[in-house]
Design an enzyme around this catalytic site. Structure first.
Site, PDB file in Angstrom:
ATOM      1  N   HIS A   4       0.969  -0.844  -0.337  1.00 12.90           N
ATOM      2  CA  HIS A   4       0.027  -0.497  -0.312  1.00 12.90           C
ATOM      3  C   HIS A   4       1.008   1.396  -0.163  1.00 12.90           C
ATOM      4  CE1 HIS A   4      -2.269  -2.870   2.665  1.00 12.90           C
ATOM      5  NE2 HIS A   4      -3.543  -2.647   2.028  1.00 12.90           N
ATOM      6  N   ASP A  22       2.380   2.264   3.374  1.00 13.13           N
ATOM      7  CA  ASP A  22       3.357   1.217   3.934  1.00 13.13           C
ATOM      8  C   ASP A  22       4.366   1.409   3.503  1.00 13.13           C
ATOM      9  OD1 ASP A  22       0.979  -0.316   4.529  1.00 13.13           O
ATOM     10  OD2 ASP A  22       1.364  -1.482   2.572  1.00 13.13           O
TER      11      ASP A  22
HETATM   12  C1  XLS Z   1      -7.619  -6.859   4.915  1.00 11.40           C
HETATM   13  C2  XLS Z   1      -7.160  -6.625   3.706  1.00 11.40           C
HETATM   14  C3  XLS Z   1      -5.713  -6.346   2.954  1.00 11.40           C
HETATM   15  C4  XLS Z   1      -6.064  -5.892   1.762  1.00 11.40           C
HETATM   16  C5  XLS Z   1      -4.829  -5.254   0.946  1.00 11.40           C
HETATM   17  O1  XLS Z   1      -8.215  -7.777   5.656  1.00 11.40           O
HETATM   18  O2  XLS Z   1      -6.891  -8.339   3.605  1.00 11.40           O
HETATM   19  O3  XLS Z   1      -5.066  -6.168   3.997  1.00 11.40           O
HETATM   20  O4  XLS Z   1      -5.524  -7.439   0.922  1.00 11.40           O
HETATM   21  O5  XLS Z   1      -5.868  -3.780   1.568  1.00 11.40           O
END
Ligand code: XLS
Ligand code: NI
Ligand code: NI
Length: 431
Positions: free
Chosen positions: A97, A100
């Site tokens: 993301h 991150d």
């Molecule tokens: C949250 C989601 C997130 C997505 C990416 O539960 O799994 O991690 O994979 O935003």
């Protein structure tokens, strides 16, 4: 080189090893005419491995990583350590993301500059690495501005901020050669109907996704746009509940041939489905894109994002992926975090290595079941009547003609066993 993983060597495939090694994941092994690595297409999730501090609802950070902090220097250190881990694991892919990888700035513009600088830094690192980008995505759920959603927010300025954020993340994903762009609903949902206009929020979400698809075509992004369903958490009710719900949404907004699914094991379970149900349904609708291979704790019922460790479950998942023809742009992302007591660098490596081995075992079992063919044959036999002239003609007919025919032909259908136990025993020979 940083000193974070000092003393941990690149992992090798060694089936006899009793220490840290791959005992089942052998990237070069050929299965169904394809290298194991190219079947599984593993990805490390940047957020859980490098940005998550180990908090839970009752306590804050337990991890004290040397790169924690909101500066560009620390963001680069984080990237250095991440790529060192990718090398140790031989990870073919990673995912991120925006939040991150870069420190948040004081304005959109400052955050954008931070982000673009880090993207350049990642691009440089990727030149000397085997690791490519499986997908990029935008974090539109952590910052307090997104507390009432992103595209579905009652405030149009948040919609605008979100659109600008996704544009930026799509540009960066394309720049790094990413193979997919993911949208997980985040806080696209509601806490209480008492303050929520469902109709508007749905329309906003639909228009937003149309804009994402338009932009994909505008910039010539070759990857897939993936939506990741989840039924609840963080919102009480999430709009992208499960595969069936998202498919209905895509149909409504004319996007069913433009958008595929990123299906997460733990989210399937939260929705009251098995993982293989969600995979099989997406495959049957032609929208199976990629997977997040992380499980929940079955007793607590939370989205605990644990590394997979159940071979029979994983085998049935890959069985569906293989039946659908395998991954194309998608792969196996470990959207999994360590337990908060697992403090050591070694834990981070062990979590991934074990997960990769579990997936390799599952994949091998799935391949063996397919090659054996009994399961597919039995399924086909069960529906053989529908391949007959009679079966085909029924679907072209109408109720009244069928009713006439039932009496004149004197059909006398007899129940047949579904053989569930026989089939379960068959599967147990392979897992
Ligand atoms: C949250 C989601 C997130 C997505 C990416 O539960 O799994 O991690 O994979 O935003
Ligand atoms: Ni999740
Ligand atoms: Ni996920």
């Amino acid at each position: 080189m940083t000193d974070f993983f000092t003393g941990i060597d690149k992992l090798e495939y060694n089936p006899d090893s009793t220490s840290l090694a791959f005992r089942h994941y052998n990237p070069e092994e050929m299965l169904l005419g394809k290298r194991m690595e190219d079947h599984l297409r593993f990805a490390v999730a940047y957020w859980h491995s490098f940005a998550w501090p180990g908090g839970d609802p009752f306590g804050g950070a337990t991890f004290e990583r040397p790169w924690f902090g909101e500066t560009m220097e620390l963001a680069r250190l984080k990237a250095d350590v991440a790529f060192e881990m990718f090398d140790i694991l031989g990870a073919p892919y990673f995912c991120w993301h925006d939040a991150d990888i870069r420190p948040e700035g004081d304005s959109f513009k400052e955050s954008r500059r931070n982000f673009e600088d880090i993207i350049d830094y990642l691009a440089e690192k990727m030149e000397h690495s085997q690791t490519r980008l499986l997908w990029g995505t935008a974090n539109m759920f952590s910052h307090r501005r997104f507390m009432s959603g992103a595209a579905t927010n009652p405030d149009p300025e948040i919609f605008a901020w979100s659109a600008a954020t996704v544009k930026l993340c799509m540009d960066a994903t394309q720049k790094l050669g990413g193979e997919n762009y993911v949208l997980w609903g985040g806080r696209e949902g509601y806490e209480t109907l008492l303050n929520t206009d469902l109709k508007r929020e749905r329309a906003q979400a639909g228009r937003f996704l149309q804009m994402v698809v338009d932009y994909k075509h505008k910039i010539g992004f070759k990857g897939a746009i993936l939506v990741e369903p989840k039924p609840q958490e963080p919102s009480k009710h999430q709009y992208d509940f499960d595969v069936a719900t998202v498919y209905g949404f895509l149909k409504e907004f004319g996007l069913e041939s433009e958008v595929q699914m990123n299906i997460e094991q733990g989210h399937a379970i939260l929705a009251g489905h098995s993982f293989e149900h969600e995979l099989a349904l997406a495959a049957s609708l032609g929208i199976l894109g990629s997977i997040d291979m992380n499980r929940n704790d079955y007793q607590s019922g939370w989205d605990t994002d644990q590394f997979p460790n159940n071979v029979p479950e994983v085998a049935l998942a890959y069985y569906e992926v293989l039946r659908a023809g395998g991954f194309k742009t998608g792969g196996t992302n470990f959207d999994a975090k360590l337990r908060r007591q697992s403090l050591d660098p070694l834990d981070l490596i062990a979590g991934h290595a074990g997960a990769m081995d579990v997936c390799a075992r599952g994949l091998k079992a799935a391949v063996a079941m397919l090659e054996d063919g009994t399961l597919e044959n039995k399924r086909n036999e069960r529906y053989a009547g529908w391949d007959s002239e009679y079966g085909k003609s029924l679907l072209q007919s109408d109720l009244a003609s069928i009713a006439d025919d039932v009496e004149s032909s004197g059909i006398d259908p007899q129940p047949r066993s579904g053989q569930q136990e026989v089939l379960e025993n068959l599967v147990n020979r392979f897992v």
